[in-house]
Design an enzyme around this catalytic site. Structure first.
Site, PDB file in Angstrom:
ATOM      1  N   GLU A 154      20.207  37.138  29.021  1.00 27.52           N
ATOM      2  CA  GLU A 154      20.744  36.849  30.352  1.00 27.52           C
ATOM      3  C   GLU A 154      20.816  35.360  30.634  1.00 27.52           C
ATOM      4  OE1 GLU A 154      22.316  38.709  32.232  1.00 27.52           O
ATOM      5  OE2 GLU A 154      21.865  40.634  31.311  1.00 27.52           O
ATOM      6  N   GLN A 208      27.189  31.839  32.833  1.00 31.95           N
ATOM      7  CA  GLN A 208      28.405  31.013  32.730  1.00 31.95           C
ATOM      8  C   GLN A 208      28.885  30.844  31.287  1.00 31.95           C
ATOM      9  OE1 GLN A 208      29.986  29.457  35.818  1.00 31.95           O
ATOM     10  NE2 GLN A 208      28.984  31.417  36.092  1.00 31.95           N
ATOM     11  N   THR A 209      28.588  31.820  30.460  1.00 37.13           N
ATOM     12  CA  THR A 209      28.952  31.718  29.053  1.00 37.13           C
ATOM     13  C   THR A 209      29.413  33.074  28.540  1.00 37.13           C
ATOM     14  OG1 THR A 209      27.170  30.088  28.853  1.00 37.13           O
ATOM     15  CG2 THR A 209      28.144  30.882  26.806  1.00 37.13           C
ATOM     16  N   GLY A 255      25.604  24.244  26.033  1.00 33.94           N
ATOM     17  CA  GLY A 255      25.799  23.642  27.347  1.00 33.94           C
ATOM     18  C   GLY A 255      24.800  24.102  28.395  1.00 33.94           C
ATOM     19  N   CYS A 259      39.137  45.131  33.551  1.00 36.10           N
ATOM     20  CA  CYS A 259      39.430  44.587  34.886  1.00 36.10           C
ATOM     21  C   CYS A 259      39.357  43.065  34.821  1.00 36.10           C
ATOM     22  CB  CYS A 259      38.444  45.151  35.900  1.00 36.10           C
ATOM     23  SG  CYS A 259      38.986  45.036  37.612  1.00 36.10           S
ATOM     24  N   CYS A 307      45.049  48.387  34.216  1.00 36.31           N
ATOM     25  CA  CYS A 307      44.849  49.483  35.166  1.00 36.31           C
ATOM     26  C   CYS A 307      45.238  50.832  34.540  1.00 36.31           C
ATOM     27  CB  CYS A 307      45.640  49.235  36.442  1.00 36.31           C
ATOM     28  SG  CYS A 307      45.109  47.742  37.314  1.00 36.31           S
ATOM     29  N   CYS A 366      42.301  52.203  32.846  1.00 35.01           N
ATOM     30  CA  CYS A 366      41.067  52.151  33.636  1.00 35.01           C
ATOM     31  C   CYS A 366      40.663  53.517  34.182  1.00 35.01           C
ATOM     32  CB  CYS A 366      41.224  51.175  34.796  1.00 35.01           C
ATOM     33  SG  CYS A 366      39.758  51.074  35.841  1.00 35.01           S
TER      34      CYS A 366
END
Length: 409
Positions: free
Chosen positions: A79, A84-85, A123, A234, A241, A244
């Site tokens: 986590e 952001q990765t 990063g 999504c 869609c 989905c």
DNA sequence: AAGTCGGGGAG
DNA sequence: CTCCCAGACTT
């Protein structure tokens, strides 16, 4: 109550409106809440969405390393790396990290430099430093066992509401909601919430929705499924869609607003910058070593890339020339930099900055009257030694450039 | 509420 | 180029 907005929506000519403006105008005129439809107050609707999602996830979920063995520690590391990765970027780092630090205890025992070296290229290096610091807290305060109360977990450095919920729901089956990039988008579409997900009211609503959707049994599975469908179907643009399993319940799909939901966030304003880095080779007279050594320092707390090593480099201030940059840097360094030939220039980006980095060879000399010695955070290192110091990607490119130059001479 | 912190994937 | 990514933290 009088409208405080002085710009009447209806005076805008239809011509000037983009597709998303039309959507916005539509809900303003219909006097409907921008935040949501009413669908999700129905338990039948919620059950139907869950059923579709979980059925899909069972068949289509990716086989990821932290899914086959979901201990709290393994999920925690995943986590943090995933903040952001993208998943694809993380996988290789994850394997390497878990091989080196298989337990919380092993992580706590390692040095911060060692941990950062495993993070090089990922990063957001503060994540690694927080992870390491938290491991030490867990060893000292929790007998080296990952805590299982939400309050204890969220108190650890680098863990916020999302990460605490993710770890405890996935590894322990605790009924805690999650909300991140994928689910902000997925949930917004499901309930037809227009407007940017970063709005305060929107965020509050989405957390509430995330909680309302959680099944009693295996909530971690639901959380992962919701993120997975955001990553695979999504998507931000061109959501699938047709494929989905939730499409029949989805408000955005019903209204044809998949492209407008979620609303656009304020776009990033990029800033061009020119920076200078200096490759300073130790003078032969300084010592009797046989391979060249170069000046680097450990970056202090509070600056960009804190905890990593770097060459002398200008950051905050913009300079017109290498000469001026060298002069400006001299004060900070405590000795004089005498810029020489340009070795290379490279472009890279740090958050919102587009950086044109000029790399110059450089000489050095003490200020008049000073006797020469390397000030504290600085040291001279050989290319082999530099290879083992954690650096930013651009710093590493400078090392590679030096290596190439050495092998040519 | 807005800024900061990296780097890469993908359109 | 652009946007976005299993966010947290500071101001």
């Amino acid at each position: 109550m009088l409208p405080t907005n002085s710009e009447p929506t209806k005076d805008i000519t239809t011509k000037c409106l983009s597709k998303s403006d039309h959507a916005l105008v539509a809900w303003r005129e219909s006097n409907e809440s921008p935040l949501h439809g009413e669908c999700w107050t129905s338990s039948k609707w919620r059950a139907s969405v869950r059923r579709g999602l979980l059925g899909w996830f069972k068949k289509e979920s990716r086989d990821l390393p932290w899914r086959s063995d979901s201990t709290p520690y393994r999920v925690w590391v995943s986590e943090i790396m995933l903040q952001q990765t993208q998943v694809a970027t993380v996988v290789e780092y994850y394997h390497r990290f878990m091989d080196s630090f298989p337990t919380i205890h092993a992580l706590a025992e390692a040095s911060e430099q060692e941990v950062l070296a495993h993070w090089e290229g990922l990063g957001y290096y503060r994540r690694a430093r927080s992870l390491h610091a938290a491991a030490r807290v867990i060893v000292e305060q929790h007998d080296a066992k990952f805590p299982c109360s939400y309050e204890e977990v969220i108190a650890l450095p680098g863990i916020g509401r999302y990460t605490a919920g993710a770890i405890l729901s996935i590894s322990q089956g605790q009924r805690l909601p999650i909300l991140e990039g994928n689910t902000q988008r997925v949930f917004s579409r499901w309930i037809g919430m227009r407007g940017p997900v970063t709005d305060r009211a929107a965020t509050k609503l989405l957390w509430k929705f995330a909680e309302a959707m959680l099944p009693t049994r295996n909530p971690g599975n639901f959380n992962q499924a919701a993120m997975e469908i955001g990553a695979l179907l999504c998507r931000p643009t061109e959501p699938d869609c047709k494929g989905c399993p939730v499409a029949s319940s989805c408000e955005a799909n019903r209204l044809g607003l998949q492209g407008e939901i979620p609303g656009k966030v304020k776009k990033v304003v990029y800033e061009d910058r020119r920076e200078f880095a200096f490759v300073i080779k130790e003078k032969p007279s300084d010592s009797t070593i046989d391979s060249s050594r170069y000046l680097v320092r450990l970056l202090p707390e509070g600056v960009r890339w804190a905890g990593l090593w770097d060459f002398p480099r200008t950051t905050e201030q913009s300079y017109e020339s290498a000469l001026k940059a060298g002069h400006g840097l001299s004060a900070e360094l405590g000795f004089m930099i005498v810029p020489g030939e340009k070795l290379a220039s490279l472009r890279h980006a740090v958050t919102r900055f587009r950086i044109d980095l000029q790399i110059h060879e450089s000489d050095y000399r003490p200020f008049p009257g000073d006797s020469w010695r390397v000030p504290k955070p600085w040291k001279f290192a050989t290319v082999t030694e530099l290879d083992n110091l954690p650096m930013s990607v651009s710093g590493r490119k400078i090392v590679d450039r030096i290596r190439k130059q050495e092998s040519n001479s």
